[in-house]
Design an enzyme around this catalytic site. Sequence first.
Site, mmCIF file in Angstrom:
data_model
loop_
_atom_site.group_PDB
_atom_site.id
_atom_site.type_symbol
_atom_site.label_atom_id
_atom_site.label_comp_id
_atom_site.label_asym_id
_atom_site.label_seq_id
_atom_site.Cartn_x
_atom_site.Cartn_y
_atom_site.Cartn_z
ATOM 1 N N ASP A 399 16.264 74.719 32.272
ATOM 2 C CA ASP A 399 16.664 73.768 31.235
ATOM 3 C C ASP A 399 18.011 73.130 31.559
ATOM 4 O O ASP A 399 18.907 73.771 32.115
ATOM 5 C CB ASP A 399 16.743 74.511 29.896
ATOM 6 N N GLU A 452 14.659 70.474 34.856
ATOM 7 C CA GLU A 452 14.817 69.363 33.916
ATOM 8 C C GLU A 452 16.152 68.703 34.265
ATOM 9 O O GLU A 452 17.205 69.110 33.791
ATOM 10 C CB GLU A 452 14.828 69.864 32.471
#
Length: 716
Positions: A399, A452
């Site tokens: 993330d 990401e």
Amino acid sequence: MTVQLTDEAYAVLEGRHADPFHYLGPHSEDNRVVVRALLPDATAVEAVGEHGETAHLERVHESGLFAGSLPNGSHRYQLRARFGDTTVDLEDPYRFPPILTDFDLYLLGEGTDQRLYDKLGAHPMALEGVNGVAFVVLAPNARRVSVVGDFNFWNPRRHQMRVRGNGYWELFVPGAAAGDHYKFDVVGPHGEQLPQKSDPMAFAAELRPKTASIVVDQTRLPQPRPAPAQINALGAPMSIYEVHLGSWRRKDGEQWLSYRELAETLPAYVREMGFTHVEFLPVSEHPFDGSWGYQPTGLYAPTSRFGTPEDFCALIDAFHAQGIGVLLDWVPGHFPDDPHGLGHFDGTALYEHANPLQGRHLDWGTLIYNYGRTEVVNFLVSNALFWLERYGIDGLRVDAVASMLYLDYSRPADGWVPNKFGGRENIEAIDFLRRFNAEVFAKFPHVTTAAEESTAWPQVSRPVEFGGLGFGYKWNMGWMHDTLNYISKDPIHRKFHHGQILFGLHYAFSENFILPLSHDEVVHGKRSILGRMPGDEWQRFANLRAYYAFMFAHPGKKLMFMGSEFGQEREWNHDRSLDWHLLDTPKYAGIQALVRDLNRLYRTLPALHQLDCDPFGFEWLVTDDADRNVFAWMRKGDDPRARCLVIANFSPNVYEDYRVRVPFPGRWREALNSDSAVYGGSNVGNAGEVHTLDGLVPELSLTIPPLAAIFLTPED
């Protein structure tokens, strides 16, 4: 016996001794074994040697310090203590040898122990034939650390730990067992009492709002069966169903399904829908439901919201039984500042940067890991390896990578600290990400990792040895933003934004991309994917069908957040189940049927997946028909005959006799038409097949349905 209390004794009594073993427990003195024990609530204590010899231990201080002596050689003994009207036999934790070896301490100090989870935390074990739990925690700047829990009535004076090299505190607690709740009671470097801390390495934790850690015997966890070996191969189909476990379905109104209840339904649904992988939003323990798991306090503990670690193993096993790969969202970029968590763990900035310009996220109010500290990097890399080994996870999606790579990420001009070269790149975070990927792929070559990363950072998915960050894949955020922007416009205006569809192919093969329609796109006022579609009701659904078909025909692996596969109308709400009742209405069931068939086509046609990340797998055929909002391209596989022609029409008009050149003469079969009545469309198409026209160059004359995409493959 007469005992003169020394400064060392008072240091133990006052909880400021770094090594209570130096005073408590057995010590050879004058041909006797002097035994000292700290039992604050005991009224009387005896030491009972292994051969039955006994010694009365005199209370030498009102705080519960007892002392006496046994014959020489009696280093194995028990304490017989009276608490009120009850007498119990206790093992003395201070008579046992060290837990960590010198080699353990060397690796810990070097930051190269890949199996940190075998050393730190709480581990049930037998030491010298006595069952108990070994506790080890890092707190180099603490003055004193005690382990408190069910086994000592949460009394911090009962089990004071000893510090070993590099600031690792340890203690074997006889009688403690799996299932016990515990925390660490820490006194800071200046004698200040800190909030009791959860174990950073805990394998389970209490359900929020409680915060204690729970002892788990990792050696007894069932090992999930493996997923298919080549499921993550670059040339294999990868279609990911992104799931928040707490809101996929609920029972009895608004109760969560447990891991085991999810195992009964979710894997079968994912398989039925044709997805190859499932990706869980973070499952690591976290205190705040509204963070969706992205603010974890227990990186090694599957959240107790849905059950135990054993239950989580059962869920993974159920997916693997269906041939589905399991990916986890992993959050090594930041952590919350809850008092029981990692922040200010030993009274100093241990896991985070001390300087808030480096150590705090302004947007999220969270703390940033200090990647320049070997202990922190070792903690994080070991955590990644832990999930892959202990739970058989098939990959990790990292993330917020952009927030890790840039020192000035979302900061004002005067609110950040440059690197040693004066730049904004976080050199230590880069080194961490490279080490993470290198160690993951070295130990687990068949898993994958995904980033990401929302900027144009180069070579995110290139191997570390070639100068890249080493990820297996990168989320294609640019594709997602451009195409959602395009499809949300009225068709009459789309010709002015034709380039938003074309532009993505300029960089589509610069990385190994995943095309993400993730949870982030259906929250915070963005509306659901269906909610973004323009036009009347028929056009909205047709637009969505065309967009999904375009996505599955576009180069790159696929990711779709739960609910999007059937056209969820509402934005996602983590406190509610998806609106499954919508499937009672044909138009939503049609969307679901289309996604199921797109997944089937994507998996079974090599042209749609074999060269997803290779420019030889794609060829534009029509790019200049902006006035009609039409695009055409060819997808290719390894075999020269593996071809799939795709025509996408993003206007509400039907186009007859639309000419497209193809590489092979003969019959081309209509493999899928998103305008089929089966999916709720108008059923305009080519009657299932079309033949090339006579001429020097093979060419098809097609009927192009409105707001739709069609897939055609050559007949053998």
